[in-house]
Design a protein around this motif. Sequence first.
Motif, PDB file in Angstrom:
ATOM      1  N   LYS A 403       0.824  -1.214   0.000  1.00  0.00           N
ATOM      2  CA  LYS A 403       0.000   0.000   0.000  1.00  0.00           C
ATOM      3  C   LYS A 403       0.856   1.261   0.000  1.00  0.00           C
ATOM      4  CE  LYS A 403      -3.697  -2.360   2.492  1.00  0.00           C
ATOM      5  NZ  LYS A 403      -4.331  -2.569   3.811  1.00  0.00           N
ATOM      6  N   GLN A 404       1.929   1.264   0.798  1.00  0.00           N
ATOM      7  CA  GLN A 404       2.754   2.459   0.956  1.00  0.00           C
ATOM      8  C   GLN A 404       3.674   2.702  -0.240  1.00  0.00           C
ATOM      9  OE1 GLN A 404       4.792   1.692   4.651  1.00  0.00           O
ATOM     10  NE2 GLN A 404       2.875   1.519   5.817  1.00  0.00           N
ATOM     11  N   GLU A 405       4.376   1.637  -0.678  1.00  0.00           N
ATOM     12  CA  GLU A 405       5.400   1.802  -1.704  1.00  0.00           C
ATOM     13  C   GLU A 405       4.895   1.527  -3.122  1.00  0.00           C
ATOM     14  OE1 GLU A 405       8.712  -0.614  -0.642  1.00  0.00           O
ATOM     15  OE2 GLU A 405       9.059   0.378   1.289  1.00  0.00           O
ATOM     16  N   LYS A 406       4.019   0.518  -3.263  1.00  0.00           N
ATOM     17  CA  LYS A 406       3.558   0.128  -4.596  1.00  0.00           C
ATOM     18  C   LYS A 406       2.183   0.676  -4.942  1.00  0.00           C
ATOM     19  CE  LYS A 406       7.206  -2.560  -4.659  1.00  0.00           C
ATOM     20  NZ  LYS A 406       8.413  -2.179  -5.425  1.00  0.00           N
ATOM     21  N   LYS A 407       1.523   1.299  -3.926  1.00  0.00           N
ATOM     22  CA  LYS A 407       0.170   1.840  -4.113  1.00  0.00           C
ATOM     23  C   LYS A 407      -0.820   0.763  -4.553  1.00  0.00           C
ATOM     24  CE  LYS A 407       2.130   5.775  -3.310  1.00  0.00           C
ATOM     25  NZ  LYS A 407       2.076   6.317  -1.942  1.00  0.00           N
ATOM     26  N   ILE A 408      -0.600  -0.474  -4.074  1.00  0.00           N
ATOM     27  CA  ILE A 408      -1.464  -1.598  -4.418  1.00  0.00           C
ATOM     28  C   ILE A 408      -2.192  -2.061  -3.157  1.00  0.00           C
ATOM     29  CG2 ILE A 408      -1.551  -3.988  -5.242  1.00  0.00           C
ATOM     30  CD1 ILE A 408       0.971  -3.351  -6.900  1.00  0.00           C
ATOM     31  N   VAL A 409      -3.521  -2.145  -3.233  1.00  0.00           N
ATOM     32  CA  VAL A 409      -4.323  -2.557  -2.086  1.00  0.00           C
ATOM     33  C   VAL A 409      -4.413  -4.077  -2.061  1.00  0.00           C
ATOM     34  CG1 VAL A 409      -6.553  -2.368  -0.926  1.00  0.00           C
ATOM     35  CG2 VAL A 409      -5.675  -0.440  -2.272  1.00  0.00           C
ATOM     36  N   ILE A 410      -3.819  -4.676  -1.035  1.00  0.00           N
ATOM     37  CA  ILE A 410      -3.822  -6.135  -0.898  1.00  0.00           C
ATOM     38  C   ILE A 410      -3.861  -6.495   0.580  1.00  0.00           C
ATOM     39  CG2 ILE A 410      -1.297  -6.115  -1.131  1.00  0.00           C
ATOM     40  CD1 ILE A 410      -1.463  -8.942  -2.251  1.00  0.00           C
ATOM     41  N   SER A 411      -4.764  -7.352   0.957  1.00  0.00           N
ATOM     42  CA  SER A 411      -4.945  -7.699   2.372  1.00  0.00           C
ATOM     43  C   SER A 411      -3.887  -8.693   2.842  1.00  0.00           C
ATOM     44  CB  SER A 411      -6.336  -8.296   2.592  1.00  0.00           C
ATOM     45  OG  SER A 411      -6.427  -9.564   1.950  1.00  0.00           O
ATOM     46  N   ARG A 412      -3.781  -8.811   4.150  1.00  0.00           N
ATOM     47  CA  ARG A 412      -2.836  -9.769   4.734  1.00  0.00           C
ATOM     48  C   ARG A 412      -3.183 -11.187   4.305  1.00  0.00           C
ATOM     49  NH1 ARG A 412      -3.032 -13.447   8.265  1.00  0.00           N
ATOM     50  NH2 ARG A 412      -5.174 -12.909   8.799  1.00  0.00           N
ATOM     51  N   ARG A 413      -4.473 -11.511   4.268  1.00  0.00           N
ATOM     52  CA  ARG A 413      -4.909 -12.865   3.889  1.00  0.00           C
ATOM     53  C   ARG A 413      -4.551 -13.167   2.434  1.00  0.00           C
ATOM     54  NH1 ARG A 413     -10.988 -13.953   5.741  1.00  0.00           N
ATOM     55  NH2 ARG A 413     -10.421 -15.975   4.856  1.00  0.00           N
ATOM     56  N   THR A 414      -4.650 -12.152   1.580  1.00  0.00           N
ATOM     57  CA  THR A 414      -4.290 -12.350   0.164  1.00  0.00           C
ATOM     58  C   THR A 414      -2.790 -12.567   0.022  1.00  0.00           C
ATOM     59  OG1 THR A 414      -6.140 -10.929  -0.485  1.00  0.00           O
ATOM     60  CG2 THR A 414      -4.457 -11.376  -2.152  1.00  0.00           C
ATOM     61  N   VAL A 415      -2.006 -11.830   0.809  1.00  0.00           N
ATOM     62  CA  VAL A 415      -0.545 -12.025   0.801  1.00  0.00           C
ATOM     63  C   VAL A 415      -0.219 -13.458   1.190  1.00  0.00           C
ATOM     64  CG1 VAL A 415       1.627 -11.409   1.939  1.00  0.00           C
ATOM     65  CG2 VAL A 415       0.026  -9.616   1.270  1.00  0.00           C
ATOM     66  N   ALA A 416      -0.866 -13.946   2.263  1.00  0.00           N
ATOM     67  CA  ALA A 416      -0.634 -15.321   2.731  1.00  0.00           C
ATOM     68  C   ALA A 416      -1.032 -16.334   1.651  1.00  0.00           C
ATOM     69  CB  ALA A 416      -1.419 -15.574   4.006  1.00  0.00           C
ATOM     70  N   LYS A 417      -2.144 -16.055   0.976  1.00  0.00           N
ATOM     71  CA  LYS A 417      -2.617 -16.964  -0.085  1.00  0.00           C
ATOM     72  C   LYS A 417      -1.614 -17.035  -1.233  1.00  0.00           C
ATOM     73  CE  LYS A 417      -6.198 -17.290  -3.625  1.00  0.00           C
ATOM     74  NZ  LYS A 417      -7.343 -16.582  -4.260  1.00  0.00           N
ATOM     75  N   TYR A 418      -1.134 -15.861  -1.714  1.00  0.00           N
ATOM     76  CA  TYR A 418      -0.167 -15.830  -2.808  1.00  0.00           C
ATOM     77  C   TYR A 418       1.156 -16.470  -2.391  1.00  0.00           C
ATOM     78  CZ  TYR A 418      -3.242 -12.570  -5.297  1.00  0.00           C
ATOM     79  OH  TYR A 418      -4.296 -12.000  -5.954  1.00  0.00           O
ATOM     80  N   ARG A 419       1.558 -16.222  -1.151  1.00  0.00           N
ATOM     81  CA  ARG A 419       2.815 -16.785  -0.648  1.00  0.00           C
ATOM     82  C   ARG A 419       2.758 -18.310  -0.654  1.00  0.00           C
ATOM     83  NH1 ARG A 419       3.663 -18.385   4.040  1.00  0.00           N
ATOM     84  NH2 ARG A 419       2.019 -17.185   5.059  1.00  0.00           N
ATOM     85  N   GLU A 420       1.613 -18.867  -0.263  1.00  0.00           N
ATOM     86  CA  GLU A 420       1.456 -20.330  -0.255  1.00  0.00           C
ATOM     87  C   GLU A 420       1.427 -20.881  -1.677  1.00  0.00           C
ATOM     88  OE1 GLU A 420      -2.044 -21.000   2.024  1.00  0.00           O
ATOM     89  OE2 GLU A 420      -1.112 -20.401   3.926  1.00  0.00           O
ATOM     90  N   GLU A 421       0.788 -20.145  -2.601  1.00  0.00           N
ATOM     91  CA  GLU A 421       0.744 -20.586  -4.005  1.00  0.00           C
ATOM     92  C   GLU A 421       2.143 -20.602  -4.613  1.00  0.00           C
ATOM     93  OE1 GLU A 421      -1.954 -17.995  -6.000  1.00  0.00           O
ATOM     94  OE2 GLU A 421      -3.749 -18.886  -5.088  1.00  0.00           O
ATOM     95  N   LEU A 422       2.998 -19.694  -4.130  1.00  0.00           N
ATOM     96  CA  LEU A 422       4.373 -19.603  -4.627  1.00  0.00           C
ATOM     97  C   LEU A 422       5.331 -20.494  -3.836  1.00  0.00           C
ATOM     98  CD1 LEU A 422       4.425 -15.723  -5.066  1.00  0.00           C
ATOM     99  CD2 LEU A 422       4.523 -17.393  -6.918  1.00  0.00           C
ATOM    100  N   HIS A 423       4.775 -21.274  -2.893  1.00  0.00           N
ATOM    101  CA  HIS A 423       5.555 -22.195  -2.055  1.00  0.00           C
ATOM    102  C   HIS A 423       6.630 -21.460  -1.250  1.00  0.00           C
ATOM    103  CE1 HIS A 423       3.535 -25.409  -4.198  1.00  0.00           C
ATOM    104  NE2 HIS A 423       3.977 -24.935  -5.344  1.00  0.00           N
TER     105      HIS A 423
END
Length: 432
Positions: A403-423
């Motif tokens: 949100k601060q640096e990339k100006k992209i709105v993404i929730s903590r849960r979405t970060v966790a989801k993407y992180r798991e998809e990327l192993h």
Amino acid sequence: MRIVLEQRQMLKMIMTTELRQAIELLQLSTYELMQFIREKAEENPFIELIEKDHDTPINIRRTGVDSANPIDYSVSDKKTLYDQLMEQLVDYDLTDFERTIMEYLIYNINEQGYLTITDEEVCDHLGISEKEVYRAKNILHQLEPAGIGAVDLYECLVIQAKKKYPGNGMLVTIIENHLTNIAENEWDIIAEDLNVSLQKIKDLIKMIQTLNPKPVDQLEGEKAEYVIPDIFIDRLEESNQFSISLNDYYLPEIKFNYTYSNECKHVNELSKYVDNHFQKFHWLIKSIEQRRTTILKIMDVIVNRQHAYLSIGSPIALEALTLKEVADEIGMHESTVSRATMNKVVQTPVGTFDLRKLFSKKLATKDGKSTSQSKVKALLVEMIDNEDKQKPLSDQKISDLFKQEKKIVISRRTVAKYREELHIPSSTKRKI
């Protein structure tokens, strides 16, 4: 009860055989379309297939960006795993019966290099003692590559450790008792259990990282996987634009045998039969052309939207693009676009891959615009790669940085989801 006879006017959509055929062809790959055409030619005695001249080779790329003629790979003098292991037995003074045992064990090694049969099964199948099995397996474990013929990961790594780092008993102890702790980054637990410094554990883990959990990889090297692209995207030399073409190299030319059909028409009872098969021929040609037109329309939109990605190949350049957006732009139904992009491989200047890779879900930005899911995942990997491994970023911290640096709105849960998809493991497991 009164029976009434009444008339009703209704609009009802009926899927004809021809419409069903057109839809079916749309979702076929080039190879599947070739098989479909051959099947229809067998069913229709008036269809002739004229094979194209295949003297001129076509470049078919691997899953990377290299190109190669597949004919060069049709014949290989590469030795099999069985051959390479059996050749090494020449150095051992074995009786015919001992060689038979070794051959039996080697035949039961899988593609990863692991033995897939138990000692008890070997004893039962060959009628030998456990002592003879132990002796044969001991010889097997001396063969190259190190770790071949192990029954599990632990034994595989122990065999390699003893060969590569002889006399290092602590290394073997860690492999046998602390692999789970290593995977969880719990180095302090290992250090406490073995009563050694954390630096010593780090040095031992570096040794373990030089070992190969799949020993066969060392023997066979890289496996080249070749695919037949359905679509070609080529960069035009005179401009920064792209040309799109379908791969019809393997598709035969479809002709109707009018000479034979006219002869048959002279027989009265065959006239309707000929007309019916001509209609099927006509619909086949029409369906193939409709498939071609639809795919090219869709690809034109995709290439225009993903011009930056096709130019540089970076996931960060991949724009957000959905099936519905493409469908709306060309005036088609979303299901049609879905079928047309299904099971298709595209060859581009930046690699050969599944066509669906050029689609990406949208994520909102703080300025009201949108960005692609693929770009966010690429940024996530970059962020984690550059983090302080002694103080790794939590999912919430990553969300805040987006949100601060990339100006992209993404929730903590979405970060966790993407992180798991990327192993990618959690911050606690990434901490060193």
